[in-house]
Design an enzyme around this catalytic site. Structure first.
Site, PDB file in Angstrom:
ATOM      1  N   TYR A  33      21.193  28.774  32.367  1.00  0.00           N
ATOM      2  CA  TYR A  33      20.586  27.816  33.298  1.00  0.00           C
ATOM      3  C   TYR A  33      21.541  26.658  33.614  1.00  0.00           C
ATOM      4  O   TYR A  33      21.764  26.344  34.795  1.00  0.00           O
ATOM      5  CB  TYR A  33      19.263  27.313  32.721  1.00  0.00           C
ATOM      6  CG  TYR A  33      18.314  26.733  33.749  1.00  0.00           C
ATOM      7  CD1 TYR A  33      18.358  27.127  35.078  1.00  0.00           C
ATOM      8  CD2 TYR A  33      17.353  25.790  33.382  1.00  0.00           C
ATOM      9  CE1 TYR A  33      17.486  26.597  36.018  1.00  0.00           C
ATOM     10  CE2 TYR A  33      16.472  25.254  34.310  1.00  0.00           C
ATOM     11  CZ  TYR A  33      16.552  25.664  35.623  1.00  0.00           C
ATOM     12  OH  TYR A  33      15.686  25.135  36.552  1.00  0.00           O
ATOM     13  N   GLU A  58      25.640  25.676  41.329  1.00  0.00           N
ATOM     14  CA  GLU A  58      24.942  25.220  42.530  1.00  0.00           C
ATOM     15  C   GLU A  58      25.456  23.852  42.982  1.00  0.00           C
ATOM     16  O   GLU A  58      25.713  23.622  44.174  1.00  0.00           O
ATOM     17  CB  GLU A  58      23.437  25.158  42.262  1.00  0.00           C
ATOM     18  CG  GLU A  58      22.796  26.520  42.045  1.00  0.00           C
ATOM     19  CD  GLU A  58      21.352  26.422  41.605  1.00  0.00           C
ATOM     20  OE1 GLU A  58      20.706  25.394  41.895  1.00  0.00           O
ATOM     21  OE2 GLU A  58      20.850  27.372  40.967  1.00  0.00           O
TER      22      GLU A  58
END
Length: 232
Positions: free
Chosen positions: A156, A163
């Site tokens: 994660y 991102e």
């Protein structure tokens, strides 16, 4: 998102079965799609050609990531037991990267953020969708469930870093060329700065990432904790 269906009697058996079969097909296809993305990623790393990494995964990434929008519909219509708001946030961040950042700018495609995001996304989704599929037939091996609620601890943050790097690269290109922006004055009396939108998206990660990350830890405690209680 937990794919568990409630049976309320023999009269509703057929309809509920259709929903169950639909969910199985959806999750199987998503598992295959993300396996294909991971394969394309590995193949590109092993034997790079004239194509960029983005070109190698472009179509499969766009198809299967955007298909995740259906998960918001699943949650909203209550055919799965998931929080629609949390699901929407999780899906939206990925869709924004794919459709608003990668499709719109070249810099994001060439940044280190793309391989980081791809490796984290693909491994996560292969585990997640295969777990959902097997859960629908009431057979989830412990190792798969353990991976589902453990690998996120590393993957994660890697995905979020990827991102953010993609958005950061995109905002630089947008700022230099004033891309997709509208300046004042104009006949519509309207101004829009795409670089500012990208900055705002980056700032949103500050409050949202810790909440989603801790939510996964809570889910892990519930899922793996219940398994330990059953084994004792």
């Amino acid at each position: 998102m937990a794919h568990s269906l409630k049976m309320n009697g023999p009269q509703k058996q057929t309809g509920i079965d259709y929903v169950k079969y639909y969910l199985i097909c959806y999750n199987v296809l998503q598992t295959i799609g993300w396996c294909a993305i991971l394969f394309q990623f590995i193949l590109h790393c092993i034997s790079p050609n004239n194509k960029s990494l983005y070109e190698a995964v472009r179509w499969t990434l766009n198809i299967f990531q955007n298909a995740a929008v259906l998960e918001v519909v699943h949650a909203a219509t209550r055919i799965v037991k998931s929080d629609p708001v949390l699901t929407a946030f999780q899906v939206a961040s990925r869709v924004i990267i794919v459709c608003v950042v990668l499709l719109a700018t070249y810099s994001a495609r060439d940044s280190w953020g793309l391989p980081l995001a791809l490796i984290a996304w693909s491994i996560t989704e292969i585990i997640r969708y295969s777990n959902y599929t097997l859960n629908l037939i009431n057979y989830v091996p412990y190792v798969l469930k353990y991976l589902r609620y453990t690998t996120f601890i590393v993957l994660y943050p890697i995905g979020i870093t990827g991102e953010l790097l993609c958005i950061w690269a995109a905002q630089g290109e947008v700022g230099k060329g004033f891309l997709y922006s509208i300046d004042m004055p104009n006949k519509y009396n309207f101004a829009f700065n795409y670089q500012h939108v990208l900055w705002f998206l980056m700032l949103l990660y500050i409050p949202l990432f810790p909440q989603l990350y801790m939510h996964m830890f809570n889910q892990r405690k519930k899922a793996l904790g219940s398994l330990k209680q059953k084994s004792t």
